[in-house]
Design an enzyme around this catalytic site. Structure first.
Site, PDB file in Angstrom:
ATOM      1  N   ARG A 107       0.886  -1.176   0.000  1.00 15.57           N
ATOM      2  CA  ARG A 107       0.000   0.000   0.000  1.00 15.57           C
ATOM      3  C   ARG A 107       0.918   1.217   0.000  1.00 15.57           C
ATOM      4  O   ARG A 107       1.589   1.510   1.001  1.00 15.57           O
ATOM      5  CB  ARG A 107      -0.898  -0.021   1.245  1.00 15.57           C
ATOM      6  CG  ARG A 107      -1.877   1.148   1.363  1.00 15.57           C
ATOM      7  CD  ARG A 107      -2.681   1.000   2.641  1.00 15.57           C
ATOM      8  NE  ARG A 107      -3.517   2.137   2.914  1.00 15.57           N
ATOM      9  CZ  ARG A 107      -4.794   2.267   2.575  1.00 15.57           C
ATOM     10  NH1 ARG A 107      -5.381   1.284   1.905  1.00 15.57           N
ATOM     11  NH2 ARG A 107      -5.498   3.335   2.882  1.00 15.57           N
ATOM     12  N   HIS A 134      -7.262   1.481  -6.654  1.00 15.85           N
ATOM     13  CA  HIS A 134      -7.515   0.706  -5.428  1.00 15.85           C
ATOM     14  C   HIS A 134      -8.321  -0.543  -5.796  1.00 15.85           C
ATOM     15  O   HIS A 134      -9.492  -0.670  -5.451  1.00 15.85           O
ATOM     16  CB  HIS A 134      -8.280   1.572  -4.436  1.00 15.85           C
ATOM     17  CG  HIS A 134      -8.289   1.066  -3.031  1.00 15.85           C
ATOM     18  ND1 HIS A 134      -7.661  -0.106  -2.642  1.00 15.85           N
ATOM     19  CD2 HIS A 134      -8.851   1.581  -1.901  1.00 15.85           C
ATOM     20  CE1 HIS A 134      -7.837  -0.289  -1.349  1.00 15.85           C
ATOM     21  NE2 HIS A 134      -8.560   0.721  -0.877  1.00 15.85           N
ATOM     22  N   GLN A 137     -10.389  -2.866  -3.165  1.00 15.77           N
ATOM     23  CA  GLN A 137     -11.638  -2.287  -2.688  1.00 15.77           C
ATOM     24  C   GLN A 137     -12.779  -2.565  -3.652  1.00 15.77           C
ATOM     25  O   GLN A 137     -13.890  -2.922  -3.237  1.00 15.77           O
ATOM     26  CB  GLN A 137     -11.480  -0.773  -2.515  1.00 15.77           C
ATOM     27  CG  GLN A 137     -12.747  -0.073  -2.055  1.00 15.77           C
ATOM     28  CD  GLN A 137     -13.191  -0.521  -0.683  1.00 15.77           C
ATOM     29  OE1 GLN A 137     -12.418  -0.472   0.273  1.00 15.77           O
ATOM     30  NE2 GLN A 137     -14.435  -0.983  -0.572  1.00 15.77           N
ATOM     31  N   ASP A 225     -16.678   8.933  -1.849  1.00  9.25           N
ATOM     32  CA  ASP A 225     -15.473   8.734  -1.054  1.00  9.25           C
ATOM     33  C   ASP A 225     -15.129  10.065  -0.403  1.00  9.25           C
ATOM     34  O   ASP A 225     -15.741  11.104  -0.702  1.00  9.25           O
ATOM     35  CB  ASP A 225     -14.319   8.248  -1.955  1.00  9.25           C
ATOM     36  CG  ASP A 225     -13.153   7.669  -1.161  1.00  9.25           C
ATOM     37  OD1 ASP A 225     -13.250   7.575   0.085  1.00  9.25           O
ATOM     38  OD2 ASP A 225     -12.134   7.316  -1.777  1.00  9.25           O
ATOM     39  N   CYS A 266     -16.063   3.478   0.704  1.00 13.42           N
ATOM     40  CA  CYS A 266     -14.997   2.550   1.084  1.00 13.42           C
ATOM     41  C   CYS A 266     -14.504   2.756   2.510  1.00 13.42           C
ATOM     42  O   CYS A 266     -13.793   1.896   3.044  1.00 13.42           O
ATOM     43  CB  CYS A 266     -13.830   2.640   0.092  1.00 13.42           C
ATOM     44  SG  CYS A 266     -12.949   4.214   0.138  1.00 13.42           S
ATOM     45  N   ARG A 294     -14.016  -6.827   2.203  1.00 10.85           N
ATOM     46  CA  ARG A 294     -12.594  -6.685   1.904  1.00 10.85           C
ATOM     47  C   ARG A 294     -11.853  -7.955   2.325  1.00 10.85           C
ATOM     48  O   ARG A 294     -10.954  -8.430   1.617  1.00 10.85           O
ATOM     49  CB  ARG A 294     -12.012  -5.476   2.638  1.00 10.85           C
ATOM     50  CG  ARG A 294     -12.406  -4.115   2.074  1.00 10.85           C
ATOM     51  CD  ARG A 294     -11.719  -3.820   0.754  1.00 10.85           C
ATOM     52  NE  ARG A 294     -10.273  -3.829   0.860  1.00 10.85           N
ATOM     53  CZ  ARG A 294      -9.539  -2.807   1.309  1.00 10.85           C
ATOM     54  NH1 ARG A 294     -10.130  -1.668   1.670  1.00 10.85           N
ATOM     55  NH2 ARG A 294      -8.223  -2.893   1.363  1.00 10.85           N
TER      56      ARG A 294
END
Length: 308
Positions: A107, A134, A137, A225, A266, A294
């Site tokens: 990450r 991402h 996700q 988001d 998310c 996830r």
């Protein structure tokens, strides 16, 4: 070598197989007491390196728990603990880690870091997030939608706000899973043409609509988001709030979507900024199912990478 770097770089049939695998593992886990390991231990004897240049809650916990449930072990490394790209090149770090571990999840900030890691690693590398995309996700998001409403193919997904890295991966998924996508937000924050072009090239209908009420008409899924990153300066945060406040997801906006439309985020969410608490905690919201998934989606990704 099966890296999981981005949704558009992974075969659509493999993506579908991962979603199916994730759902099967989730169902199996629901049939046993909480805390017990999976019946199948495909990662037994395996070591997974989890590298975090960016801080994390869901990514760190879900990957760590997922590896342990499947019988493996994790080594969690932060940017402060490593010489990644500073005292040692990323390529050399990749070569060294490959001698110690069976799988690397990273990450990070720059996409170039991920790509250099994958180029020089001799074990699979998973994109846990970059500033551009991402993918893990969105695998969880597709899984969550299909749990509640059936196949996502042919559905209408609306993204409200900033065309960021999560939005980019949603566009990749639109092309690979066959759904349509509408972006509603300021012109200055639209997703990159490259991401839009991929989805359109795969046959998805992609629309840029400045009016949020018009954008969500007929929506099966509304997604947003955070408006600001934890690393943005205060001046940027104020400017973004001014730009994005018309695109807040609230009850008035959701009333223009389909009656059974779902809402996703998310997380972490800044309640009453990009989304109101009434929507977050309301009947359209599946954000906590999304967060749980996830775990299951990433377990499927890891198994696919390792071929187990």
């Amino acid at each position: 070598m099966k890296h999981f770097l981005d949704i558009h770089k992974t075969d659509a049939a493999d993506l579908r197989a991962m979603i199916n695998s994730a759902r099967a593992m989730k169902i199996a886990r629901n049939d046993r007491p909480k805390g017990e390991p999976d019946d199948v231990q495909p990662l037994a004897g395996r070591m997974v390196a989890l590298i975090f240049e960016k801080p994390s809650t869901r990514t760190r916990v879900s990957f760590d728990v997922g590896v342990r449930q499947m019988g493996g072990q994790t080594m969690v490394l932060s940017g402060k603990e490593m010489q990644l790209g500073h005292g040692e090149t990323i390529a050399d770090t990749a070569r060294v880690l490959s001698r110690y571990v069976d799988l690397i999840m990273i990450r990070t900030y720059e996409e170039a870091t991920l790509l250099e890691m994958a180029e020089h690693a001799t074990v699979p590398v998973i994109n846990g997030l970059t500033n551009r995309t991402h993918p893990c996700q969105i695998m969880a998001d597709v899984m969550t939608y299909e749990e509640h409403r059936g196949p996502i193919a042919g559905r209408q997904v609306v993204w409200a706000g900033d065309g960021n890295n999560v939005c980019a991966s949603f566009l990749h998924a639109a092309g690979q899973f066959g759904f349509d996508f509408t972006f509603t937000g300021p012109e200055t924050l639209e997703p990159e043409d490259k991401f839009v072009g991929f989805a359109r090239g795969k046959g998805s209908r992609v629309v840029m609509e400045r009016d949020p009420l018009r954008a969500v008409q007929g929506a099966d899924l509304v997604v947003t988001d955070t408006w600001v990153s934890m690393h943005d300066p205060e001046s940027a945060k104020e400017r973004r709030h001014n730009q994005l406040s018309p695109y807040q997801v609230n009850d008035a906006l959701m009333a223009h979507a389909k009656p059974d439309a779902l809402f996703m985020h998310c997380l972490p969410a800044h309640r009453n900024d990009e989304v109101t608490s009434a929507v977050m905690d309301g009947p359209h919201s599946v954000v906590f199912d999304e967060a749980e998934n996830r775990l299951h989606a990433q377990k499927a990704v890891m198994r696919w990478c390792l071929g187990v």
